[in-house]
Design a protein around this motif. Structure first.
Motif, PDB file in Angstrom:
ATOM      1  N   ILE A 172     -19.887 -52.893   2.580  1.00 56.74           N
ATOM      2  CA  ILE A 172     -21.284 -52.471   2.474  1.00 56.74           C
ATOM      3  C   ILE A 172     -22.254 -53.575   2.002  1.00 56.74           C
ATOM      4  O   ILE A 172     -23.312 -53.748   2.606  1.00 56.74           O
ATOM      5  N   PRO A 173     -21.893 -54.360   0.953  1.00 58.09           N
ATOM      6  CA  PRO A 173     -22.851 -55.393   0.536  1.00 58.09           C
ATOM      7  C   PRO A 173     -23.208 -56.361   1.663  1.00 58.09           C
ATOM      8  O   PRO A 173     -24.380 -56.752   1.793  1.00 58.09           O
ATOM      9  N   ILE A 176     -25.688 -54.829   3.969  1.00 65.57           N
ATOM     10  CA  ILE A 176     -27.018 -54.738   3.365  1.00 65.57           C
ATOM     11  C   ILE A 176     -27.725 -56.091   3.388  1.00 65.57           C
ATOM     12  O   ILE A 176     -28.873 -56.207   3.831  1.00 65.57           O
ATOM     13  N   PHE A 177     -27.031 -57.148   2.939  1.00 69.70           N
ATOM     14  CA  PHE A 177     -27.684 -58.459   2.891  1.00 69.70           C
ATOM     15  C   PHE A 177     -27.958 -58.979   4.299  1.00 69.70           C
ATOM     16  O   PHE A 177     -29.005 -59.560   4.545  1.00 69.70           O
ATOM     17  N   SER A 180     -30.934 -56.964   5.716  1.00 59.89           N
ATOM     18  CA  SER A 180     -32.234 -57.236   5.082  1.00 59.89           C
ATOM     19  C   SER A 180     -32.723 -58.643   5.396  1.00 59.89           C
ATOM     20  O   SER A 180     -33.932 -58.866   5.430  1.00 59.89           O
TER      21      SER A 180
ATOM     22  N   SER B 172     -26.055 -54.561  -4.818  1.00 57.43           N
ATOM     23  CA  SER B 172     -26.669 -54.704  -3.499  1.00 57.43           C
ATOM     24  C   SER B 172     -27.385 -53.422  -3.098  1.00 57.43           C
ATOM     25  O   SER B 172     -28.480 -53.449  -2.543  1.00 57.43           O
ATOM     26  N   VAL B 173     -26.762 -52.285  -3.419  1.00 59.43           N
ATOM     27  CA  VAL B 173     -27.362 -51.010  -3.050  1.00 59.43           C
ATOM     28  C   VAL B 173     -28.637 -50.773  -3.855  1.00 59.43           C
ATOM     29  O   VAL B 173     -29.625 -50.255  -3.354  1.00 59.43           O
ATOM     30  N   TRP B 175     -30.644 -53.004  -4.953  1.00 58.45           N
ATOM     31  CA  TRP B 175     -31.664 -53.871  -4.408  1.00 58.45           C
ATOM     32  C   TRP B 175     -32.247 -53.271  -3.135  1.00 58.45           C
ATOM     33  O   TRP B 175     -33.400 -53.460  -2.798  1.00 58.45           O
ATOM     34  N   TRP B 176     -31.391 -52.525  -2.456  1.00 56.87           N
ATOM     35  CA  TRP B 176     -31.727 -51.988  -1.147  1.00 56.87           C
ATOM     36  C   TRP B 176     -32.715 -50.840  -1.257  1.00 56.87           C
ATOM     37  O   TRP B 176     -33.660 -50.736  -0.495  1.00 56.87           O
TER      38      TRP B 176
END
Lengths: 222, 247
Positions: A172-173, A176-177, A180, B172-173, B175-176
Motif C-alpha cells: 500500500i505505501p 500511495i507514493f 501521489s 503513508s496513509v 499523509w494521503w
C-alpha cells in the motif's frame, strides 16, 4: 562472490527467456487490466485523466503479484533450490540475485509499457516523467517485498492465494507514493518529496527483504 | 523468561494469574460500562453517541497493542526458539483481529451520525482496515503449514515484517487523507478529554487489557493441552501398532 551473483542473475534471465513469454504475459495482463477501466467507467477523457495514475499503478501492482508465485516454486520443484542454498555466497544474496532477475523480467518491462498506457488513459503530458520515475523506484520494492511473500509460501498448499493476502497490504505505501507523485506532477507541484520517500523505502527494503526471504526459504529447505 | 519455556511451569503461572486477570476484567468492564453508559454526561455536541467511545477507543488501542505483543513474542520465539512465545503469538492473532473488527464496526456506527456516512476512506479507518488484513494473512499463514514448528517460524517472520511495515503504512496513509480527529487521550499536554468521560474510559481500557490477558491464557492453555493430547494419541497408536506386530 560478485561473479556468482552475476551468474545467478544471468541464469534466471536465461530461464525466463527460454521458457518464453514470462514478461510478455505480465505486460499483456497489465495492458488488459488498464484497458478494462475505460470500458467500466466510460470513455470521457476528463474521467480517464482523473483515474489514470491510480489505474496504471494498481494494474502494475496486480501484474507483479501474479508473477510472484513462480519466483522460488520452480527451483524448489526441480531441486535447484537445494543447490543454490549450498553456494558459497549467503542465501540472502541468492535471493537478491533472483529478485533482481524478477524485476528485470517484470518490473522493468511494466515501467517501459506504462507511458503507452498513459497515452491510452489521457494522462496529463506533465505527468509522464513522474510516472516512469516513480515506477522505476517503486517496482523494485514490489519485487523485494514480493520475494518475502513468495519465500514464505513456497511449497505451501494453495500458496498463490495466501501470497496475495500476505503481500497486498504491504504494497500500500508504494501505491500511495507512486500515485501521489503522478498527481502532484499533473497539477504542477514538485515531486521530489515523493521520489525521496520511494528511494528511502527502496533502500530499506533492499536490506531487509533478502534477509527475511532467506530465513523463510530455509524453512522450505529443511 | 526462559523459565517459562517449560509448558508445565507456564501453566502453573497462568493458573496463578488467571483469577486476578478475570476479576479485574469483570470489575473494570462492569463498572466502566455502567458508568460510561448511564452516569457519564452526554457530550455537548455529540449527545449520547459519544458513549460509543467507551468501546471504540479501548478496542483500537488493543488492536495495536495486541499486534505489538504478537511481534515481540514472535521476535522472542525466533531468537531464542521459545516454545511458549510461539503459542502466545498464535493465540493473540484472533483476539487482536476481533478487537480490530470491533473497532471498525463501532467506528462505522459512530461515523453514521457524526459524519453522515458509514465509511470514509480516512487515514485512521484505512490503516485499521489494513491492519485487519495483516492479522488475517498472519492467521492464514499459520493454517497453511502441516508442520507446527515451520508454521510458527514462517508466521513469526511475517509478524516481524508486518511490524516494520505498519508504521510506514500508517504514515503513508495519514499523509494521503485525514478526517478522523487526532489523538486526544495520549498527548504531550496530557489527556484532552473531560474528567467525567475520562475515568470510565480509563476503566474500560484497563478492563479490555485484563480481558485480553484472560482470553490469552485460556487460548494458550487450550493449545498446550491440545498438543499434549495429540502426542498421547500418537504414543498410543505406536503402542497399538507394536502390539499388533508382536502378535
Amino acid at each position: 562472490m560478485s561473479r556468482t551473483f552475476l551468474m545467478l542473475i544471468r541464469r534466471d534471465l536465461l530461464l525466463a527467456h527460454r521458457q518464453g513469454g514470462g514478461s510478455l504475459l505480465a505486460i499483456a495482463f497489465f495492458v488488459l487490466v488498464v484497458s478494462l477501466f475505460p470500458l467500466g467507467v466510460g470513455p470521457a477523457p476528463e474521467m480517464l485523466e482523473r483515474i489514470a495514475a491510480g489505474t496504471i499503478w494498481v494494474a502494475a501492482l496486480l501484474s507483479v503479484l501474479l508473477s510472484l508465485d513462480r519466483m522460488f516454486q520452480a527451483d524448489l520443484e526441480d531441486g535447484s533450490l537445494d543447490q543454490l542454498a549450498l553456494l558459497p555466497i549467503p542465501l540472502a544474496l541468492v535471493v537478491l540475485a533472483k529478485t533482481i532477475a524478477h524485476w528485470l523480467t517484470t518490473g522493468l518491462p511494466l515501467t517501459l509499457t506504462a507511458p503507452l498506457l498513459g497515452l491510452l488513459m489521457q494522462l496529463s503530458p506533465d505527468a509522464y516523467g513522474a510516472l516512469v520515475a516513480g515506477m522505476l523506484l517503486g517496482t523494485p520494492i514490489l519485487s523485494l517485498i514480493g520475494a518475502i511473500g513468495a519465500a514464505l509460501t513456497v511449497g505451501v498448499r494453495r500458496g498463490g492465494v495466501l501470497l496475495t493476502l500476505i503481500v497486498t497490504p504491504l504494497y500500500i505505501p508504494i501505491l500511495i507514493f507512486g500515485v501521489s507523485a503522478v498527481e502532484a506532477a499533473a497539477q504542477g507541484f514538485a515531486i521530489s518529496a515523493h521520489m525521496l520517500f520511494l528511494s528511502a523505502l527502496l533502500s530499506g527494503t533492499i536490506v531487509i527483504a533478502p534477509i527475511a526471504a532467506a530465513w523463510s526459504l530455509k524453512l522450505a529447505l529443511d | 523468561m526462559h523459565r517459562f519455556a517449560n509448558p508445565t511451569r507456564f501453566l502453573r503461572l497462568a493458573a496463578a494469574v488467571l483469577p486476578f486477570s478475570a476479576a479485574v476484567a469483570a470489575l473494570c468492564l462492569g463498572a466502566g460500562l455502567v458508568w460510561g453508559l448511564f452516569f457519564a454526561p452526554p457530550d455537548y455536541q455529540q449527545g449520547d453517541t459519544v458513549r460509543i467511545m467507551f468501546i471504540h477507543v479501548p478496542s483500537a488501542m488493543m488492536a495495536m497493542g495486541v499486534y505489538a505483543g504478537m511481534a515481540i513474542s514472535s521476535a522472542i520465539a525466533l531468537i531464542w526458539r521459545h516454545a511458549i512465545a510461539d503459542l502466545i503469538a498464535k493465540a493473540s492473532a484472533p483476539i487482536g483481529a476481533t478487537f480490530t473488527f470491533i473497532c471498525l464496526l463501532t467506528g462505522s456506527l459512530w461515523g453514521k451520525p457524526m459524519w453522515g456516512t458509514w465509511w470514509v476512506w480516512d487515514a485512521r479507518l484505512t490503516s485499521m482496515l489494513i491492519m485487519l488484513f495483516i492479522y488475517l494473512g498472519y492467521m492464514a499463514l499459520w493454517q497453511a503449514f502441516d508442520d507446527q514448528t515451520k508454521a510458527a517460524r514462517a508466521a513469526a517472520i511475517l509478524a516481524l515484517v508486518g511490524a516494520i511495515n505498519l508504521p510506514v503504512i500508517k504514515f503513508s496513509v495519514e499523509w494521503w487523507n485525514t478526517l478522523h480527529q487526532p489523538a486526544s487521550l495520549i498527548t504531550m499536554e496530557g489527556p484532552k478529554i473531560h474528567e467525567s468521560l475520562l475515568w470510565p474510559l480509563l476503566l474500560m481500557i484497563v478492563g479490555f487489557g485484563a480481558y485480553y490477558l484472560t482470553v490469552l491464557i485460556f487460548r494458550v492453555r487450550a493449545e498446550i493441552h491440545q498438543r499434549r493430547t495429540r502426542m498421547l494419541r500418537m504414543a498410543q497408536a505406536d503402542r497399538h501398532n507394536a502390539m499388533q506386530a508382536a502378535d
